[in-house]
Design an enzyme around this catalytic site. Structure first.
Site, PDB file in Angstrom:
ATOM      1  N   SER A 181      34.267  43.456  33.275  1.00 44.73           N
ATOM      2  CA  SER A 181      34.507  42.317  34.150  1.00 44.73           C
ATOM      3  C   SER A 181      34.867  42.691  35.583  1.00 44.73           C
ATOM      4  O   SER A 181      34.715  41.866  36.485  1.00 44.73           O
ATOM      5  CB  SER A 181      35.624  41.440  33.570  1.00 44.73           C
ATOM      6  OG  SER A 181      36.837  42.166  33.473  1.00 44.73           O
ATOM      7  N   HIS A 209      31.788  38.318  29.135  1.00 50.61           N
ATOM      8  CA  HIS A 209      31.037  38.069  30.367  1.00 50.61           C
ATOM      9  C   HIS A 209      29.524  38.191  30.167  1.00 50.61           C
ATOM     10  O   HIS A 209      28.776  38.117  31.145  1.00 50.61           O
ATOM     11  CB  HIS A 209      31.504  39.015  31.472  1.00 50.61           C
ATOM     12  CG  HIS A 209      32.840  38.647  32.054  1.00 50.61           C
ATOM     13  ND1 HIS A 209      32.981  37.751  33.086  1.00 50.61           N
ATOM     14  CD2 HIS A 209      34.094  39.032  31.712  1.00 50.61           C
ATOM     15  CE1 HIS A 209      34.261  37.615  33.384  1.00 50.61           C
ATOM     16  NE2 HIS A 209      34.967  38.391  32.559  1.00 50.61           N
ATOM     17  N   LYS A 240      34.395  30.975  29.827  1.00 47.79           N
ATOM     18  CA  LYS A 240      33.695  31.474  31.006  1.00 47.79           C
ATOM     19  C   LYS A 240      32.382  30.711  31.167  1.00 47.79           C
ATOM     20  O   LYS A 240      32.376  29.595  31.666  1.00 47.79           O
ATOM     21  CB  LYS A 240      33.534  32.982  30.904  1.00 47.79           C
ATOM     22  CG  LYS A 240      34.889  33.704  30.939  1.00 47.79           C
ATOM     23  CD  LYS A 240      34.772  35.186  30.879  1.00 47.79           C
ATOM     24  CE  LYS A 240      36.111  35.877  31.117  1.00 47.79           C
ATOM     25  NZ  LYS A 240      37.163  35.515  30.140  1.00 47.79           N
TER      26      LYS A 240
END
Length: 392
Positions: A181, A209, A240
């Protein structure tokens, strides 16, 4: 007695070193622009990759969840909080990931805290990339297994450690982030699979991610590498790209059964709310219908990164929409962030302990919600501040 003076000194030291975290106040829904500390600014800091956090379909779905099941489940799943939508979301996530089963958690962080200790314990070993996320580090510590770190993405070093250490432990796990990340680089999952199979290790990837970003319609890193069925544990987050909150572990039906018996966040913390679950279900449906938002995300990321390079910024070795703008000095990074904010751009400085000392950066998070006009505005402001501070 609470040691006030000691903590005050600690906080003052953090301020002097440029390590004090200024927590901004958000006054609007997430989007390309948002209100921060009462000011409308271009948003380059959130993980809202696909714009789902305020997508009208997800907002409507969340309302329906509240209407159907109330504000909260009022229990852990193993007692009285296992509502039907949670079971449906697990099934839909497994289908989306092309796995046999999935287990829902309250967050991506608790997914790692619950899953790792349920699979390995004292007398076992965890081979962990040195730049793995804090939730992996904490989950590994809780397991009481021996933690053996390998240099970031170094497969030769990992194999040497496996040769030396694997036979000393009953069970062993290789664990990695899918997308890292802070740098935006990607784990070599094909090589990790080969090593896990060669040395009889559980392979565990946290794809927080990569969800909604990599692979066909955002199915993640395992799908991108075509390794479905060969990765034992896939951890995903729903906070996310999915824009809501929650986490999950995907894998075999046996994995799911083990976790529902042993994972402590499932046993001892209240279940996710129906509002969150309904919204997550809608996010999965949208991704199954079309990859339009994923393609827009990548188009925006490529445009921004190419132009930042042309301006002379060091953006590291990112392979994803995560764009680290390397600054180095912590105080300079904080100043950079403040000056961008004065110019109506919200991009947070990232420094120690999130990244090593001396490697502070602006981490720019590109979204499918950004227009080319938004990105051009950001590039103009980055260029102005970069020249003012001598970064470019």
């Amino acid at each position: 007695m609470f040691p006030r003076e000691e903590y005050i000194r600690e906080l003052e030291e953090r301020k002097a070193q440029g390590l004090y975290i200024n927590i901004r106040k958000i006054g609007s829904p997430q989007g390309a622009w948002l209100v921060v500390d009462g000011k409308e600014v271009l948003n380059l800091s959130s993980n809202n990759y696909l714009g789902f956090a305020n997508h009208p379909r997800l907002v409507d779905a969340a309302k329906k969840g509240v209407e159907a099941y109330g504000a909260g489940p009022a229990a852990v799943r193993t007692i009285a909080g296992n509502q039907l939508p949670q079971e449906e979301l697990e099934q839909r996530l497994a289908e989306f990931k092309e796995a046999e089963a999935a287990v829902l958690y309250q967050s991506g962080f608790t997914a790692n805290l619950g899953t790792i200790p349920a699979l390995v314990t004292e007398g076992d070993a965890i081979f962990s990339d040195e730049l793995n996320h804090a939730s992996i580090i904490d989950g590994a510590r809780l397991s009481r297994a021996k933690i053996i770190r390998y240099p970031h993405l170094d497969m030769d070093a990992l194999e040497n450690l496996l040769k030396q250490e694997r036979s000393n432990y009953k069970k062993a796990m290789i664990i990695t982030d899918g997308v890292f990340s802070m740098d935006g680089d990607i784990a070599p999952l094909d090589k990790l699979v080969d090593l896990a199979e060669k040395y009889n290790c559980i392979l565990y990837v946290d794809d927080a991610h990569g969800e909604g970003v990599l692979g066909d319609s955002g199915r993640g890193i395992v799908h991108m590498f075509g390794l479905q069925g060969r990765v034992d544990v896939e951890i995903g987050t729903l906070s996310k790209a999915f824009g809501v909150v929650g986490g999950y572990a995907a894998g075999s039906k046996l994995l799911a059964e083990v976790l529902k018996q042993k994972a402590r966040p499932l046993l001892f913390s209240s279940a996710p709310t129906a509002a969150d679950v309904y919204a997550c279900l809608e996010a999965v449906k949208i991704l199954q219908e079309s990859d339009e938002l994923v393609r827009k995300l990548w188009d925006n990321a490529d445009y921004f990164k190419q132009n930042m390079k042309s301006l002379g910024f060091d953006i590291g070795h990112s392979q994803t929409p995560i764009t680290p703008v390397m600054i180095g000095d912590e105080l300079t990074a904080q100043t950079f962030s403040k000056k961008l904010f004065e110019r109506n751009v919200f991009a947070q400085a990232i420094s120690y302990p999130t990244v090593p000392k001396g490697k502070a950066r602006m981490r720019v998070m590109i979204s499918a919600t950004h227009s080319k006009k938004d990105l051009d505005f950001a590039l103009e402001q980055f260029a102005a501040v970069g020249k003012e501070l001598g970064v470019i």
